[in-house]
Design a protein around this motif. Structure first.
Motif, mmCIF file in Angstrom:
data_model
loop_
_atom_site.group_PDB
_atom_site.id
_atom_site.type_symbol
_atom_site.label_atom_id
_atom_site.label_comp_id
_atom_site.label_asym_id
_atom_site.label_seq_id
_atom_site.Cartn_x
_atom_site.Cartn_y
_atom_site.Cartn_z
ATOM 1 N N ASN A 86 0.855 -0.979 0.068
ATOM 2 C CA ASN A 86 0.089 0.017 0.048
ATOM 3 C C ASN A 86 0.922 1.298 0.074
ATOM 4 O O ASN A 86 2.070 1.147 0.263
ATOM 5 N N MET A 87 0.351 2.321 -0.207
ATOM 6 C CA MET A 87 1.008 3.819 -0.314
ATOM 7 C C MET A 87 1.601 3.833 0.976
ATOM 8 O O MET A 87 2.745 4.498 0.987
ATOM 9 N N THR A 88 1.132 3.833 2.265
ATOM 10 C CA THR A 88 1.438 4.060 3.485
ATOM 11 C C THR A 88 2.795 3.263 3.535
ATOM 12 O O THR A 88 4.000 3.807 4.043
ATOM 13 N N HIS A 112 -3.457 13.678 3.370
ATOM 14 C CA HIS A 112 -3.779 12.498 4.239
ATOM 15 C C HIS A 112 -2.488 12.246 4.972
ATOM 16 O O HIS A 112 -1.438 12.571 4.565
ATOM 17 N N ASN A 161 -8.022 14.056 0.077
ATOM 18 C CA ASN A 161 -9.195 12.920 0.198
ATOM 19 C C ASN A 161 -10.461 13.083 0.863
ATOM 20 O O ASN A 161 -11.451 12.285 0.838
ATOM 21 N N ASP A 186 1.507 12.819 -3.558
ATOM 22 C CA ASP A 186 0.509 11.607 -3.027
ATOM 23 C C ASP A 186 -0.632 11.691 -4.069
ATOM 24 O O ASP A 186 -1.336 12.616 -3.978
ATOM 25 N N SER A 209 -2.394 3.915 -5.238
ATOM 26 C CA SER A 209 -2.955 2.645 -4.635
ATOM 27 C C SER A 209 -3.986 2.128 -5.620
ATOM 28 O O SER A 209 -4.961 2.910 -5.718
ATOM 29 N N TYR A 211 -6.165 -0.082 -5.126
ATOM 30 C CA TYR A 211 -7.546 -0.270 -4.705
ATOM 31 C C TYR A 211 -8.709 0.910 -4.748
ATOM 32 O O TYR A 211 -9.716 0.710 -4.482
ATOM 33 N N LYS A 212 -7.824 1.907 -4.935
ATOM 34 C CA LYS A 212 -8.774 3.354 -4.956
ATOM 35 C C LYS A 212 -9.287 3.281 -6.664
ATOM 36 O O LYS A 212 -9.847 4.246 -7.080
HETATM 37 C C1 LIG Z 1 -4.861 10.712 -0.341
HETATM 38 C C2 LIG Z 1 -4.559 9.281 0.519
HETATM 39 N N1 LIG Z 1 -3.303 9.170 0.607
HETATM 40 C C3 LIG Z 1 -2.704 8.138 0.804
HETATM 41 C C4 LIG Z 1 -3.736 7.036 1.624
HETATM 42 C C5 LIG Z 1 -3.220 5.798 2.148
HETATM 43 O O1 LIG Z 1 -3.223 4.687 1.106
HETATM 44 P P1 LIG Z 1 -2.790 3.158 1.470
HETATM 45 O O2 LIG Z 1 -4.179 3.168 1.867
HETATM 46 O O3 LIG Z 1 -2.362 2.475 -0.007
HETATM 47 O O4 LIG Z 1 -1.730 3.218 2.362
HETATM 48 C C6 LIG Z 1 -5.073 7.291 1.271
HETATM 49 C C7 LIG Z 1 -6.113 6.042 1.607
HETATM 50 O O5 LIG Z 1 -6.990 6.244 2.124
HETATM 51 C C8 LIG Z 1 -5.406 8.523 0.661
HETATM 52 O O6 LIG Z 1 -6.840 8.492 0.396
#
Ligand SMILES: Cc1ncc(COP(=O)(O)O)c(C=O)c1O
Length: 392
Positions: A86-88, A112, A161, A186, A209, A211-212
Motif C-alpha cells: 500500500n502507499m503508506t 492524508h 481525500n 501523493d 494505490s 484499490y482506489k
Molecule cells: C490521499 C490518500 N493518501 C494516502 C492514502 C493511504 O493509502 P494506502 O491505504 O494505500 O496506504 C489514502 C488512503 O485512503 C489516501 O486517500
C-alpha cells in the motif's frame, strides 16, 4: 459521446447488491476482469520470481506487465515503478531512505496522514504549508517562504481525500526544483478521478494505490529510475540490489499484481478508443472525469440549498468528493441513517488528521464524506440527497 455508465456498472458484480457505493474514496469495488485475472493467476499456477520453471516465469511476466501498466496509468517509466502492499508502507520506506536529520521537509496540512507522518518521523526539520479553512485551498505563494537550499523533500497531495482540493502541484514543483528539492506527490486520491501525467505535475515520486481505482490492495510509487539509482533503502543483504527491486521488500502478491494490470486495462477501455494503452487511458479517464463532474454539480448544488447541511471547503479545482455535517446529528449517525437507506458513505477524520484539526472537527467525529467515482450514477446521488433531506 455520453459516458457508457450502464455498461461500466455492469462490469462490477458488487454493485448489484443494491447499495449506492459513495465510499469509493476509501476503496472502490472491483470489476469482473480484475477478479478473473487474480483467480486465473492462482488457478494457472504461479511461483516465486527468478526461477527456472514456467510457473516462476509467469510471475516474472506478471511483475513486468504490472510495472508497464502502472507506468501507463500515471505517465511514468516502467523501470521506476516500485510495487508494494500500500502507499503508506511504501512512503515510510522511501521517507527513511530519502530524508533524515539535517534536512528540511515541507509538508502540507491538506494531506492524508500517510504523506505526513512518515516524513515527520525521519528526524528532519518540518515546515508546514497551511490550508485556508474556509475555501479548502492550499495557497502556492507560501511555498516560496517555506522552501530553501536545505529542503530535501516537498511532500504534497495531488488531491485532498476529504475536500477534493487539487492544489497547484506544478507551481509548487517549480519552486521545489529551483531549490534542488524533490517532489513527493501523493496521487492516491487523485488518480481515479481523471487523467494523470506525473511529469506535467513535476512529481519526482508519484504514489498511488490500485484499490482506489478498481484494482486490488496494492500500492505503487513511480519515479525516474535514474533518481532511484541514487537512493539506498534499507534492504536484506540477500535481496536484489537493482532498481526498482531494491525498494521492494519480501515476496510480492503476484496474483494481485496481475489484477492491477487488469484494472489499468479496464480503465483504458471504459469508453471506445484507439491508440496505445496510454492514449486510451487519457481518453477514458477524461470521459470518466466529465461524468463525475456532471453528477457532482447536482450533488453539491442540492446540498448547498439544505440549511441543515454544513459543507467544508469550496476549492476551485477539485475531485468529486464532498465533506459535510448535518445539524443535530453526529457524522456517525448520518452514516448509519444513510446505510439503512442503502447508501455507503464514510464518517470520521478519514486520516486527514492535520486538515480536520484545521477545520476544528477532528475531536468531534469529523464529518461525512461522499465521493463519486466513474461507476456512480444519478440514482446514487438522488438517494444520498433524499437521505440527507430527511434529516432536516
Ligand atoms: C490521499 C490518500 N493518501 C494516502 C492514502 C493511504 O493509502 P494506502 O491505504 O494505500 O496506504 C489514502 C488512503 O485512503 C489516501 O486517500
Amino acid at each position: 459521446m455520453p459516458f457508457p455508465i450502464k455498461e461500466v456498472r455492469a462490469t462490477y458484480p458488487a454493485l448489484s447488491d443494491g447499495y449506492a457505493y459513495l465510499d469509493g474514496a476509501a476503496g472502490t469495488q472491483t470489476p469482473r476482469p480484475v477478479i478473473d485475472a487474480i483467480a486465473t493467476a492462482y488457478r494457472t499456477g504461479i511461483g516465486n520470481v527468478g526461477g527456472a520453471f514456467p510457473a516462476s516465469h509467469r510471475s516474472d511476466a506478471i511483475v513486468a506487465a504490472c510495472r508497464a501498466a502502472v507506468a501507463d496509468l500515471v505517465g511514468g517509466d516502467p523501470g521506476g515503478v516500485i510495487l508494494g502492499p500500500n502507499m503508506t508502507t511504501l512512503t515510510y520506506r522511501l521517507a527513511r531512505a530519502i530524508a533524515g536529520p539535517g534536512d528540511e521537509v515541507v509538508l502540507s496540512r491538506l494531506d492524508h496522514d500517510a504523506n505526513v507522518r512518515p516524513w515527520t518521523q525521519v528526524g528532519a526539520t518540518v515546515r508546514w504549508a497551511e490550508v485556508d479553512p474556509v475555501t479548502g485551498e492550499l495557497p502556492v505563494e507560501q511555498y516560496a517562504e517555506l522552501i530553501n537550499e536545505r529542503t530535501r523533500v516537498v511532500a504534497v497531495t495531488a488531491a485532498s481525500n476529504i475536500l477534493g482540493t487539487r492544489p497547484d502541484v506544478p507551481a509548487i514543483a517549480e519552486l521545489a526544483h529551483r531549490a534542488g528539492a524533490l517532489m513527493y506527490v501523493d496521487g492516491v486520491h487523485a488518480t481515479p478521478h481523471g487523467p494523470v501525467d506525473m511529469r506535467a505535475l513535476g512529481a519526482d515520486f508519484y504514489a498511488t494505490s490500485a484499490y482506489k481505482w478498481s484494482g486490488p490492495h496494492i500500492g505503487a510509487v513511480v519515479a525516474d529510475p535514474a533518481l532511484l539509482e541514487t537512493i539506498r533503502p534499507d534492504k536484506l543483504a540477500s535481496s536484489a540490489d537493482t532498481v526498482p527491486e531494491r525498494f521492494e521488500t519480501g515476496t510480492a502478491a503476484f496474483a494481485d499484481l496481475d489484477g492491477v494490470t487488469a484494472a489499468v486495462d479496464h480503465l483504458a477501455a471504459m469508453v471506445p478508443g484507439t491508440g496505445n494503452r496510454r492514449e486510451r487511458l487519457l481518453a477514458s479517464m477524461s470521459a470518466a472525469e466529465e461524468h463525475e463532474t456532471a453528477l457532482f454539480s447536482v450533488l453539491t448544488g442540492e446540498l448547498e440549498t439544505m440549511p441543515h447541511v454544513t459543507l467544508y471547503g469550496k476549492p476551485a479545482r477539485r475531485t468529486a468528493t464532498v465533506y459535510f455535517n448535518v445539524a443535530g446529528h453526529t457524522p456517525r449517525q448520518v452514516a448509519e441513517h444513510l446505510a439503512k437507506r442503502g447508501v455507503n458513505v464514510w464518517n470520521g477524520h478519514n486520516y486527514a488528521w492535520e486538515l480536520t484539526g484545521v477545520l476544528g472537527i477532528r475531536d468531534t467525529g469529523g464529518a461525512v464524506r461522499a465521493g463519486l467515482v466513474h461507476y456512480n450514477d444519478r440514482s446514487d446521488v438522488d438517494r444520498l440527497l433524499e437521505g440527507v433531506a430527511r434529516l432536516a
